[in-house]
Scaffold this motif. Sequence first.
Motif, PDB file in Angstrom:
ATOM      1  N   PRO A   1      -5.840   1.307  -3.849  1.00 43.66           N
ATOM      2  CA  PRO A   1      -5.211   0.175  -4.545  1.00 43.66           C
ATOM      3  C   PRO A   1      -6.227  -0.784  -5.167  1.00 43.66           C
ATOM      4  CG  PRO A   1      -4.763   0.115  -2.161  1.00 43.66           C
ATOM      5  CD  PRO A   1      -5.413   1.419  -2.449  1.00 43.66           C
TER       6      PRO A   1
ATOM      7  N   VAL B   1       2.284   1.697  -3.521  1.00 41.03           N
ATOM      8  CA  VAL B   1       1.313   2.255  -4.470  1.00 41.03           C
ATOM      9  C   VAL B   1       1.131   3.743  -4.187  1.00 41.03           C
ATOM     10  CG1 VAL B   1      -1.108   2.263  -5.174  1.00 41.03           C
ATOM     11  CG2 VAL B   1       0.110   0.096  -4.909  1.00 41.03           C
ATOM     12  N   GLN B   2       1.028   4.080  -2.898  1.00 41.59           N
ATOM     13  CA  GLN B   2       0.880   5.481  -2.520  1.00 41.59           C
ATOM     14  C   GLN B   2       2.088   6.301  -2.986  1.00 41.59           C
ATOM     15  OE1 GLN B   2      -2.163   6.271  -1.116  1.00 41.59           O
ATOM     16  NE2 GLN B   2      -1.464   8.296  -1.787  1.00 41.59           N
TER      17      GLN B   2
ATOM     18  N   LEU C   1      -6.410  -2.376 -13.730  1.00 45.74           N
ATOM     19  CA  LEU C   1      -5.263  -3.058 -14.330  1.00 45.74           C
ATOM     20  C   LEU C   1      -5.613  -4.503 -14.703  1.00 45.74           C
ATOM     21  CD1 LEU C   1      -2.366  -2.041 -14.786  1.00 45.74           C
ATOM     22  CD2 LEU C   1      -1.782  -2.903 -12.521  1.00 45.74           C
TER      23      LEU C   1
ATOM     24  N   VAL D   1      -6.832   2.475 -15.521  1.00 49.20           N
ATOM     25  CA  VAL D   1      -5.945   2.933 -14.446  1.00 49.20           C
ATOM     26  C   VAL D   1      -6.025   4.450 -14.335  1.00 49.20           C
ATOM     27  CG1 VAL D   1      -3.534   3.162 -13.709  1.00 49.20           C
ATOM     28  CG2 VAL D   1      -4.374   0.973 -14.555  1.00 49.20           C
TER      29      VAL D   1
ATOM     30  N   LEU E   1       2.679  -2.540  -6.509  1.00 52.88           N
ATOM     31  CA  LEU E   1       1.687  -3.545  -6.132  1.00 52.88           C
ATOM     32  C   LEU E   1       2.288  -4.943  -6.127  1.00 52.88           C
ATOM     33  CD1 LEU E   1      -1.328  -3.196  -5.516  1.00 52.88           C
ATOM     34  CD2 LEU E   1      -1.805  -3.541  -7.928  1.00 52.88           C
TER      35      LEU E   1
ATOM     36  N   PRO F   1       1.288   3.410 -15.108  1.00 53.62           N
ATOM     37  CA  PRO F   1       0.866   2.050 -14.753  1.00 53.62           C
ATOM     38  C   PRO F   1       2.046   1.157 -14.368  1.00 53.62           C
ATOM     39  CG  PRO F   1       0.394   2.524 -17.083  1.00 53.62           C
ATOM     40  CD  PRO F   1       0.824   3.795 -16.452  1.00 53.62           C
TER      41      PRO F   1
ATOM     42  N   ILE G   1       2.931   1.895 -10.731  1.00 52.02           N
ATOM     43  CA  ILE G   1       1.935   1.327  -9.833  1.00 52.02           C
ATOM     44  C   ILE G   1       2.101  -0.185  -9.737  1.00 52.02           C
ATOM     45  CG2 ILE G   1      -0.532   0.889  -9.569  1.00 52.02           C
ATOM     46  CD1 ILE G   1      -0.993   3.673 -10.814  1.00 52.02           C
ATOM     47  N   TYR G   2       2.318  -0.806 -10.882  1.00 50.10           N
ATOM     48  CA  TYR G   2       2.478  -2.260 -10.883  1.00 50.10           C
ATOM     49  C   TYR G   2       3.730  -2.674 -10.099  1.00 50.10           C
ATOM     50  CZ  TYR G   2       2.380  -7.074 -12.403  1.00 50.10           C
ATOM     51  OH  TYR G   2       2.335  -8.446 -12.407  1.00 50.10           O
TER      52      TYR G   2
ATOM     53  N   LEU H   1       1.778   7.040  -6.610  1.00 41.53           N
ATOM     54  CA  LEU H   1       0.792   8.091  -6.873  1.00 41.53           C
ATOM     55  C   LEU H   1       1.324   9.464  -6.482  1.00 41.53           C
ATOM     56  CD1 LEU H   1      -2.489   6.345  -5.686  1.00 41.53           C
ATOM     57  CD2 LEU H   1      -1.438   6.349  -7.938  1.00 41.53           C
ATOM     58  N   ASP H   2       1.977   9.531  -5.315  1.00 32.88           N
ATOM     59  CA  ASP H   2       2.474  10.817  -4.829  1.00 32.88           C
ATOM     60  C   ASP H   2       3.612  11.354  -5.707  1.00 32.88           C
ATOM     61  OD1 ASP H   2       0.708  10.691  -2.758  1.00 32.88           O
ATOM     62  OD2 ASP H   2       2.166  10.040  -1.256  1.00 32.88           O
TER      63      ASP H   2
ATOM     64  N   ILE I   1       0.834  -1.194   0.000  1.00 37.60           N
ATOM     65  CA  ILE I   1       0.000   0.000   0.000  1.00 37.60           C
ATOM     66  C   ILE I   1       0.875   1.252   0.000  1.00 37.60           C
ATOM     67  CG2 ILE I   1      -1.784   1.253   1.292  1.00 37.60           C
ATOM     68  CD1 ILE I   1      -2.679  -1.433   0.032  1.00 37.60           C
ATOM     69  N   GLU I   2       1.934   1.216   0.794  1.00 35.90           N
ATOM     70  CA  GLU I   2       2.854   2.351   0.819  1.00 35.90           C
ATOM     71  C   GLU I   2       3.489   2.560  -0.549  1.00 35.90           C
ATOM     72  OE1 GLU I   2       3.501   4.593   3.330  1.00 35.90           O
ATOM     73  OE2 GLU I   2       1.730   3.579   4.128  1.00 35.90           O
TER      74      GLU I   2
END
Lengths: 273, 273
Positions: free
Chosen positions: B160, A128-129, B167, B128, A167, A160, A163-164, A132-133, A125-126
């Motif tokens: 997420p 992914v965050q 995705l 996404v 994740l 993407p 993000i991937y 985004l940030d 989660i961190e």
Amino acid sequence: MERSVFFISDGTGITAESFGQSLLAQFSGPTFCHHTLPYIDTREKAVKALMQITEAHQAEKVQPIIFMTVLNEEVSQLMHTSGAYIIDLFSTFLPGLEIELESHPLYTVGKKRSTTSSDSYHRRIEAVQFALDNDDGARFRHYEKADIILLGASRSGKTPTCIYLGLQFGIFAANYPITEDDLDKGTKLPDVLKPHKERLFGLTINPVRLAGIRNERRPNSRYSSARQCQYEVHAVEQIYRQEQISYIDTTEFSVEEIATRIMDQANLVRRLK
Amino acid sequence: MERSVFFISDGTGITAESFGQSLLAQFSGPTFCHHTLPYIDTREKAVKALMQITEAHQAEKVQPIIFMTVLNEEVSQLMHTSGAYIIDLFSTFLPGLEIELESHPLYTVGKKRSTTSSDSYHRRIEAVQFALDNDDGARFRHYEKADIILLGASRSGKTPTCIYLGLQFGIFAANYPITEDDLDKGTKLPDVLKPHKERLFGLTINPVRLAGIRNERRPNSRYSSARQCQYEVHAVEQIYRQEQISYIDTTEFSVEEIATRIMDQANLVRRLK
């Protein structure tokens, strides 16, 4: 003529589906009609699934194909009465592995240590965050914390992929779009990236494909013109070569492939246990 | 005492890894040391991998385990000389499937129709992007286009999950955080969500877990206090029940599980071919 394929699981069905798709992609002939049935973990759900399989069988006059990852024994046995051609991933390998490991399987659904442990959950989660940030050059002050910083022209697949990477691998990935403003200052690395050179990784893309992608977003604009795309891609690649930044061409790749190739080429160590 | 496990592929290695992890998670006894070796598609890389496997064998005095998805025949044969315990996913099932389908496998690496076709690529990227643009209640004007709108207290797993839905399935997922400001107006559905009731889906989470997650972000704040988390979770669940909005408890689930359960419970149709 279609042939039905069922991905059946008492868990998410992701493994059955991903394996089944890889295997079926090896056959160019038949057209398959995919059905994913996840969380088939009770007799009732199994019976309902059986009905769906039987219907397909009768309609198509050919055995459906089942890829299954089912631990629940009752469900598994019911599936084997379906009359379908079955690829049973767990029963094929569990007994051998049981002997090899001299240990009994738990037969507990949804056990996958890597994604459910609390530490891994937090890290994902961190990550992914973080993606985004630190997307799209939004800010640079966290670049120190990044495992990798992806560069590339706008719409070359950076977001993407970042993000991937978060994740799937818990990697902190930032990205910086090399824009026309940057290029106006010369075909060179933007100053803000210089302190982080060892963490940079470039993406490039076929200019025609890029124009297609940009056209979906801003049709018939200068931004999406063939000429502009060619100019930017050319300039960006020149910077990569000049600065000896590793890069890959994303044109023919899925997000998964881009991300795993970057992990491999940049020698990134995954952060999820 | 650890035992090495190798996930070896001439593609991304994602299938070998995800299947291997599911299978090994069924055994509680031994501790495994994971090594993923993707893109082993040449003799040279295979030989290098073999050396790594042999080293592990000698150091641990027990056969390593290999999960492999390898189409390249030379690589495959080399792996079978490794002396490891091998779970060979392709060779186990391809010959049977070949007979069943009366068609020859292509033996081409990286073929996975669903993720590389141009249409699917666009849809995934758009999905996404939709998740990012409509994250965290940022805007509501695109809610008409959403396949689903996730609700929940801050940090209950919405972002997420939305990204993963995009995705993996090409689903357009927006999310709206139910905040204290909303709850101050009464324990009821925020007005902006009312026109979209049929597309709402709730997330909830154990308040203790939520406090833990919030504490990582803002330690010792009112926001992360046990009392505040309990209040918000309680109020949010009350809204779900009042409005008959389906919801799931994300506490024990990975992002993949949350997303696939939502697909299942909300009867969402995947948008990727």
